[in-house]
Design an enzyme around this catalytic site. Structure first.
Site, mmCIF file in Angstrom:
data_model
loop_
_atom_site.group_PDB
_atom_site.id
_atom_site.type_symbol
_atom_site.label_atom_id
_atom_site.label_comp_id
_atom_site.label_asym_id
_atom_site.label_seq_id
_atom_site.Cartn_x
_atom_site.Cartn_y
_atom_site.Cartn_z
ATOM 1 C CD GLU A 173 0.855 -1.306 5.687
ATOM 2 O OE1 GLU A 173 1.542 -1.124 4.664
ATOM 3 O OE2 GLU A 173 -0.261 -0.790 5.856
ATOM 4 C CD GLU A 362 -1.025 2.886 8.410
ATOM 5 O OE1 GLU A 362 -1.237 2.858 7.171
ATOM 6 O OE2 GLU A 362 0.105 2.767 8.894
HETATM 7 C C1 FCB Z 1 0.181 2.162 4.411
HETATM 8 C C2 FCB Z 1 1.399 2.645 5.172
HETATM 9 C C3 FCB Z 1 1.356 4.087 5.558
HETATM 10 C C4 FCB Z 1 0.718 4.939 4.490
HETATM 11 C C5 FCB Z 1 -0.580 4.361 4.021
HETATM 12 C C6 FCB Z 1 -1.292 5.182 2.985
HETATM 13 O O1 FCB Z 1 0.525 1.066 3.649
HETATM 14 O O2 FCB Z 1 1.564 1.898 6.346
HETATM 15 O O3 FCB Z 1 2.649 4.487 5.900
HETATM 16 O O4 FCB Z 1 1.603 5.143 3.465
HETATM 17 O O5 FCB Z 1 -0.366 3.065 3.522
#
Ligand code: FCB
Length: 455
Positions: A173, A362
């Site tokens: 990110e 994620e």
């Molecule tokens: C994302 C991050 C991760 C975590 C999630 C909830 O933005 O990559 O580290 O904090 O959110």
């Protein structure tokens, strides 16, 4: 019985689909000063009162540094196929460059070996936000020279773990590292300067490119990609033309500023023109920079949790656009639940970039979990969230989007950045006092999903 299995098979994923869990160094490791590790920007930031809502920090977190075997064993017992973790740069180079810390190198080698021993695949992120403070003292991501430091760091990891990593992720990110760190000030290093955020973004992207290029020249096994957080934007009022335009600006800033250079070798010119009109200093993009960023990648990692519901807002400099939740249900992180946006986003990515593969690195939900008197954690809201998002992933796969894997964020509850220990994203519950791990209902549910390769 027969009927049940028919329902079970309704959302079956392709045979080679991979199910994983994701974690990140600063959020789980603890041991912030052990075995020669240097200070990171998150150590510095979280130790300043006022930066973290519950006054906690990652000094101890889940103590993964000492307890990784327990977590890997647990993941293995749940049938997890891919374990995603990240490397803390200051554990390897306490000063960001120069002398290597052999103990740090050994730590990740041990962890990777252990994951492999348990027959899981490894996904290793080079940078999940914990920059060596020493490099921040020289300007951090705003300093163009960091690209060289990142290359050196990346090559060190490629050499050390080349045979142990299945999926390399250069950056996690970069939007958050640049915009939350240098513009919103919510994340380390905590600045409030939009032009700095753009400069940081450019150097992050160059760092990604330079790492991929070096990796290719080394002829290693495994695959390499980058993880971008993208959200599908929707105008708050679908009929309002200003909201529509604002949503497009949000898309360019959050998604295309990162996706376009990586996948197409261009920056969204329309966004740059708009920002220039607002008085923003644009990044110093030199000849060859975009070519460097635009390296062929094996997969695009996608992190997605929510959608961007956007309204035109003259007060919101410089984008003139802001976010609203528009009455949608939200998780305990205040992030709206909008599963259809996952489908819309995946198909948009496919239409716009045609990445060779997509891995959802994620997705997950924060819930205020608690342990029942019988010791169980009934996180039905999380299961509901995951189910609904996975159905949309499945729909995109059916429509030809090459999604090859899905990792739940997060394996265990952990230190959630500016929210400290107050937001629980894990499918495994953490008692931070005793360090006891207890799988939540969602962990057992996810085990079934993996076993059935679907819902
Ligand atoms: C994302 C991050 C991760 C975590 C999630 C909830 O933005 O990559 O580290 O904090 O959110």
């Amino acid at each position: 019985m027969e009927k049940e299995s028919v329902i079970d098979m309704e959302y079956e994923f392709p045979k080679d689909f991979e199910w994983g869990v994701a974690t990140a160094s600063y959020q789980v490791e603890g041991a912030w000063q052990e075995d020669g590790k240097g200070e990171s920007i998150w150590d510095r930031f979280s130790h300043i009162p006022g930066n973290i809502v519950d006054l906690t920090n990652g000094d101890r977190a889940c103590d993964f540094y000492h307890r990784y075997r327990e977590d890997v064993d647990l993941a293995c017992s749940l049938g997890i196929q891919v374990y995603r973790l990240s490397v803390s740069w200051p554990r390897i180079f306490p000063n960001g460059r120069g002398e290597k810390n052999e103990k740090g190198i050994e730590f990740y080698r041990n962890v990777l070996n252990y994951i492999k021993e348990k027959r899981m695949k490894t996904s290793l992120t080079l940078y999940h936000w914990d920059l060596p403070q020493k490099l921040q003292d020289e300007g951090g991501w705003c300093n163009r020279e960091i690209v060289e430091d990142f290359k050196n760091y990346a090559v060190t990891l490629f050499e050390a773990y080349g045979s142990l990593v299945d999926y390399w992720i250069t950056l996690n990110e970069p939007y958050c590292s640049s915009f939350l760190g240098y513009w919103k000030g919510e994340h380390a290093p905590g600045y409030h300067d939009y032009s700095m955020a753009l400069a940081a973004a450019h150097h992050l992207l160059m760092s990604h490119g330079t790492a991929v290029k070096a990796y290719r020249s080394m002829g290693l096994p495994g695959k390499i990609g980058i993880t971008l957080n993208m959200n599908q934007p929707y105008p708050a009022d679908i009929k309002n033309e200003e909201d529509q335009k604002a949503a497009e600006r949000m898309r360019m800033q959050n998604n295309q500023l990162f996706g376009d250079p990586v996948m197409k070798g261009t920056y969204p010119q329309e966004l740059f023109d708009f920002l220039k009109g607002q008085g923003v200093v644009l990044p110093d993009v030199r000849e060859g920079d975009l070519e460097l960023i635009h390296q062929p990648i094996d997969f695009l990692g996608l992190n997605n949790y929510f959608a961007d519901i956007v309204k035109a807002d003259d007060g919101a400099w410089p984008l003139r656009a802001s976010l609203t939740t528009k009455g949608l249900p939200v998780t305990d992180a205040g992030w709206e639940v909008y599963p259809e946006s996952m489908y819309d986003l995946l198909t948009w990515i496919q239409d716009t970039y045609q990445p060779p593969e997509i891995i959802i690195t994620e997705n997950g939900a924060a819930c205020n979990d608690w342990i029942n008197s019988d010791g169980r954690i009934e996180d039905t809201n999380r299961i509901d969230y995951l189910k609904r998002y996975l159905r949309e992933v499945h729909r995109a796969v059916e429509d030809g989007v090459p999604v090859k894997g899905y990792y739940v964020w997060c394996f265990t509850d952990n230190f959630e950045w500016a929210w400290g220990l107050s937001r629980r994203f894990g499918i495994v519950y953490m008692d931070y006092e005793t360090q006891k791990r207890t799988p939540k209902d969602s962990a057992f549910w996810y085990k079934q999903v993996v076993e059935n390769n679907g819902l």
